[in-house]
Design an enzyme around this catalytic site. Structure first.
Site, PDB file in Angstrom:
ATOM      1  CG  ASP A  63       1.520  39.419 -14.228  1.00  0.00           C
ATOM      2  OD1 ASP A  63       1.339  38.761 -13.178  1.00  0.00           O
ATOM      3  OD2 ASP A  63       0.755  39.357 -15.209  1.00  0.00           O
ATOM      4  CG  ASP A 115      -1.312  37.133 -11.520  1.00  0.00           C
ATOM      5  OD1 ASP A 115      -0.348  37.917 -11.361  1.00  0.00           O
ATOM      6  OD2 ASP A 115      -1.567  36.578 -12.599  1.00  0.00           O
ATOM      7  CE1 TYR A 141       1.602  38.715 -19.597  1.00  0.00           C
ATOM      8  CE2 TYR A 141       1.682  37.277 -17.680  1.00  0.00           C
ATOM      9  CZ  TYR A 141       1.339  38.485 -18.259  1.00  0.00           C
ATOM     10  OH  TYR A 141       0.718  39.452 -17.507  1.00  0.00           O
ATOM     11  CD  GLU A 161      -5.455  40.705 -14.129  1.00  0.00           C
ATOM     12  OE1 GLU A 161      -4.627  40.134 -13.396  1.00  0.00           O
ATOM     13  OE2 GLU A 161      -6.098  40.107 -15.024  1.00  0.00           O
TER      14      GLU A 161
END
Length: 533
Positions: free
Chosen positions: A74, A77, A226, A471
């Site tokens: 995603d 990571d 999430y 990120e």
């Protein structure tokens, strides 16, 4: 004197063209799509263009007796989270279905479709039975304890699922939306694949609707990363809208009409749209159906959906009763952690609604005044331009675009030397010791990645440990694919409310991609031959 003035004018035109020439949206589109190849998990294909990546996650799902190899990581990571992955696929598919013609003109339509298929191939694997859906591989806690290349992963690759006894209506609903929207993309180039996507979509929608519950109550390891704060009503409406768009089945239109009030589609006036909150997306699609004259007996309900869609547009433009905050440099600002995800979806929403209004010959009605469709598109463009470098820092927040962009991205794969350059194993904690705190530029350029972006005051710190700002994420890029194609391609003189469709995409031996686009008016047949890149 006159000659001197004329000379200075010419000199200025020669010396500073880049300051006024605007952005190369086709180039940004190419890079934005390329980013998805860096996020691939599984066996990489022979035509993989991001060469510093290699195969990873090759045993995913094996312990559970299911093949879950593939899909996307995603963000920075190495976990495969089903909810944001499915949303990413839905938004890419929406962009292609609206602006495929413009993408074709850049030669990037094929790459965009491959990006969607990489996601849907995995999502179909993750749905091995009608009422079973795998929603995560790996877990954030163990993954974040390590800083490793995907190719070196030593973290547990546990597979987590929802089913009849452990429901996940939001996850299943979003995955149904992804399958349905993607079925539109492949309807004419690969009818068999499109039909298979629709089969999964129908099963998933029924599963989501019949066995209701929040997915993070079943997959608890997702809660820290999430969590579905908005619940699942928004995903059910969003999925129903995509099911209708893909099938033209009255059942789904009735679902939207009969459940709009109870599920919040007509009640929630939102200031954001993203992987968790889908109300704006559902409201936009229902507005499209209304403008197309498809509402029928549900017209009054659909008008209430549209009012809420327009609330969001007005709030973004600064003409609403409660407007979305902006930075001093003009960027929409929702939160300090990965704010650009919301800018990306807002830009897409404004762009597509601008085209809906233009096609219908209407303006946007706000409490702060009327806005013509061109104003919506202009503001969307300003947000994209900010991301690409028109901001107080003169920094592009898309890696690899422009002369100044983030160099220390919070991303495991890009921050550690490629396994193809140095195959020496990078251990779980060894990656932190050697690579995470390193102050130099990333050894691998994560081309096209849109990072989290600046804070509320346009400040940005290009530091790897500044994960809130540096990120990237797939759902940052996905909505902008369509916007960048639209900005590059211009209006192209067609009606956005007519069901434009692909009818063929054939890669010929000459390496020409022939793409056809046909509207309901078959006299408007356009066939393009575009050299592939």
């Amino acid at each position: 004197m006159a000659r001197s003035v004329a000379f200075l004018q010419v000199l200025l035109l020669v010396l500073v063209p880049s300051a006024f020439a605007g952005h190369d949206y086709a180039n940004a589109l190419s890079k934005g799509i390329l980013f998805f190849e860096a996020q691939r998990s599984g066996y990489l294909p022979s035509d993989q263009r991001v060469k510093w990546r290699s195969h990873s996650g090759l045993h995913d799902g094996k312990a559970s007796g299911v093949d879950l190899v593939g899909g996307y990581y995603d963000a920075g990571d190495n976990v495969k989270f089903g909810l944001p992955m499915a949303f990413t696929v839905t938004m890419m598919s929406w962009g292609i279905s609206e602006y495929g013609k413009q993408m074709a003109s850049t030669g990037e339509l094929g790459h965009a479709m491959k990006a969607v298929k990489w996601g849907t191939d995995y999502l179909m694997k993750a749905h091995p039975q009608p009422n079973v859906l795998y929603g995560e591989v790996g877990d954030g806690n163990s993954d974040h304890y390590c800083w490793q290349r995907p190719e070196d992963m030593t973290t547990p690759r546990t597979a987590y699922r929802v089913d009849v006894n452990n429901p996940g209506s939001d996850l299943a609903g979003e995955t149904a939306a992804a399958m349905a929207s993607a079925s539109i993309v492949f309807r004419h180039s690969d009818p068999a694949y499109s039909n298979e996507l629709l089969r999964h979509a129908k099963q998933l929608f029924q599963f989501a609707d019949k066995y209701r519950g929040k997915y993070d109550s079943s997959i608890r390891v997702a809660q820290k990363y999430y969590r579905s704060y908005s619940g699942y009503d928004d995903e059910l409406l969003w999925a129903a809208a995509w099911m209708y768009q893909a099938t033209n089945d009255q059942y789904y239109l009735d679902y939207l009409g009969e459940n709009g009030d109870a599920m919040g589609g007509t009640g929630w006036a939102m200031g954001e749209f993203g992987w968790d909150v889908k109300y704006v997306g559902a409201q936009l699609l229902v507005s499209k159906f209304l403008l197309q004259g498809k509402a029928g007996k549900h017209a009054a309900v659909f008008e209430r959906y549209q009012q809420k869609a327009e609330y969001f547009m007005c709030a973004c433009l600064g003409k609403g009763s409660r407007n979305v905050r902006r930075t001093p440099g003009g960027l929409l600002f929702r939160q300090r952690w990965n704010n650009l995800q919301f800018v990306s979806t807002a830009a897409f929403s404004l762009t597509v609604y601008s085209d809906y209004l233009t096609s219908a010959g209407k303006n946007l009605r706000c409490s702060g005044g009327t806005a013509a469709p061109a104003e919506l598109l202009s503001f969307a463009k300003s947000q994209v331009d900010y991301i690409l470098g028109d901001n107080p820092r003169a920094t592009s927040y898309m890696v690899g675009y422009g002369s100044t962009f983030p160099q220390q991205v919070h991303h495991r794969a890009s921050s550690i030397v490629s396994i193809k350059v140095n195959p020496s194993f990078v251990s779980c904690r060894g990656g932190y010791d050697t690579w995470y705190g390193r102050k130099g530029s990333d050894p691998n350029l994560l081309v096209g990645a849109i990072v989290g972006g600046p804070d509320a005051y346009d400040n940005f710190a290009d530091e790897r440990d500044n994960f809130e700002q540096t990120e990237p994420a797939t759902y940052n890029n996905a909505p902008l694919i369509g916007v960048l194609a639209r900005l590059h391609g211009g209006n192209a003189g067609y009606n956005q409310l007519l069901p434009g469709k692909f009818f063929a995409q054939i890669v010929a031996p000459s390496r020409l991609i022939f793409t056809g686009w046909v509207s309901r008016n078959f006299s408007m047949l356009i066939v393009r031959g575009i050299c592939s890149q």
